[in-house]
Design a protein around this motif. Structure first.
Motif, PDB file in Angstrom:
ATOM      1  N   ASP A  75       0.857  -1.184   0.000  1.00  0.00           N
ATOM      2  CA  ASP A  75       0.000   0.000   0.000  1.00  0.00           C
ATOM      3  C   ASP A  75       0.892   1.232   0.000  1.00  0.00           C
ATOM      4  O   ASP A  75       1.757   1.383   0.866  1.00  0.00           O
ATOM      5  N   MET A  76       0.672   2.112  -0.984  1.00  0.00           N
ATOM      6  CA  MET A  76       1.502   3.299  -1.134  1.00  0.00           C
ATOM      7  C   MET A  76       0.782   4.526  -0.555  1.00  0.00           C
ATOM      8  O   MET A  76      -0.443   4.541  -0.483  1.00  0.00           O
ATOM      9  N   ARG A  77       1.533   5.558  -0.226  1.00  0.00           N
ATOM     10  CA  ARG A  77       0.937   6.750   0.378  1.00  0.00           C
ATOM     11  C   ARG A  77       0.028   7.497  -0.591  1.00  0.00           C
ATOM     12  O   ARG A  77      -0.806   8.295  -0.173  1.00  0.00           O
ATOM     13  N   TRP A  78       0.133   7.245  -1.896  1.00  0.00           N
ATOM     14  CA  TRP A  78      -0.743   7.898  -2.878  1.00  0.00           C
ATOM     15  C   TRP A  78      -2.016   7.078  -3.124  1.00  0.00           C
ATOM     16  O   TRP A  78      -2.709   7.262  -4.107  1.00  0.00           O
ATOM     17  N   TRP A  89      -2.549   3.870  -3.788  1.00  0.00           N
ATOM     18  CA  TRP A  89      -2.527   2.757  -4.730  1.00  0.00           C
ATOM     19  C   TRP A  89      -1.807   1.597  -4.060  1.00  0.00           C
ATOM     20  O   TRP A  89      -0.942   1.789  -3.211  1.00  0.00           O
ATOM     21  N   ARG A  90      -2.111   0.383  -4.464  1.00  0.00           N
ATOM     22  CA  ARG A  90      -1.372  -0.804  -4.040  1.00  0.00           C
ATOM     23  C   ARG A  90      -0.537  -1.227  -5.240  1.00  0.00           C
ATOM     24  O   ARG A  90      -1.066  -1.393  -6.334  1.00  0.00           O
ATOM     25  N   ARG A 117      -7.707   5.886  -8.871  1.00  0.00           N
ATOM     26  CA  ARG A 117      -6.966   5.937 -10.131  1.00  0.00           C
ATOM     27  C   ARG A 117      -7.202   7.270 -10.840  1.00  0.00           C
ATOM     28  O   ARG A 117      -6.257   7.930 -11.273  1.00  0.00           O
ATOM     29  N   LEU A 118      -8.444   7.660 -10.994  1.00  0.00           N
ATOM     30  CA  LEU A 118      -8.765   8.920 -11.667  1.00  0.00           C
ATOM     31  C   LEU A 118      -9.351   9.976 -10.731  1.00  0.00           C
ATOM     32  O   LEU A 118      -9.481  11.134 -11.115  1.00  0.00           O
TER      33      LEU A 118
END
Length: 126
Positions: A88-91, A93-94, A115-116
């Motif tokens: 899991d990323m801070r933005w 997204w995985r 995503r969008l």
């Protein structure tokens, strides 16, 4: 406007095409210097072009996978090596990271609605 495809440079076409087929892409063009693949879902495609000289591709290619963790596990069972397991990323997204045989960086990811439409989305146009 819609993006047609991305073309990645590769050093060894047979090795590269085998790698992308192992990842689950359907090869639709096969020549000694150029190959094209269709993504399993949607209408996206990408291609490979044989580069005979030295190159360094700084692009990162993202492939969206709703079943990210299961897909990574299945590919690892086939011998595909990942530089980063799903995380899991801070933005929001995985992502999982791997490299093709020519050193091109790939990310398999799932972002869902983010995503969008991330919380920080802006809409700037002319």
């Amino acid at each position: 406007m819609n993006l047609n495809q991305i073309t990645l440079p590769v050093r060894d076409m047979p090795q590269a095409t085998a790698f992308y087929r192992r990842l689950g892409f359907l090869q639709i063009v096969d020549t000694p210097h150029y190959a094209r693949f269709e993504c399993p879902r949607g209408e996206s495609s990408f291609s490979l072009a044989l580069e005979e000289g030295d190159f360094r591709n700084g692009a990162v290619i993202y492939f969206e996978c709703e079943d990210l963790d299961a897909r990574v596990a299945a590919l690892r069972e086939k011998g595909v090596e990942f530089a980063q397991m799903p995380e899991d990323m801070r933005w929001l997204w995985r992502e999982a990271v791997l490299y093709d045989p020519s050193g091109n960086k790939l990310k398999f990811y799932w972002a869902g609605e983010n995503r969008l439409n991330p919380p920080w989305r802006v809409e700037i146009s002319e």
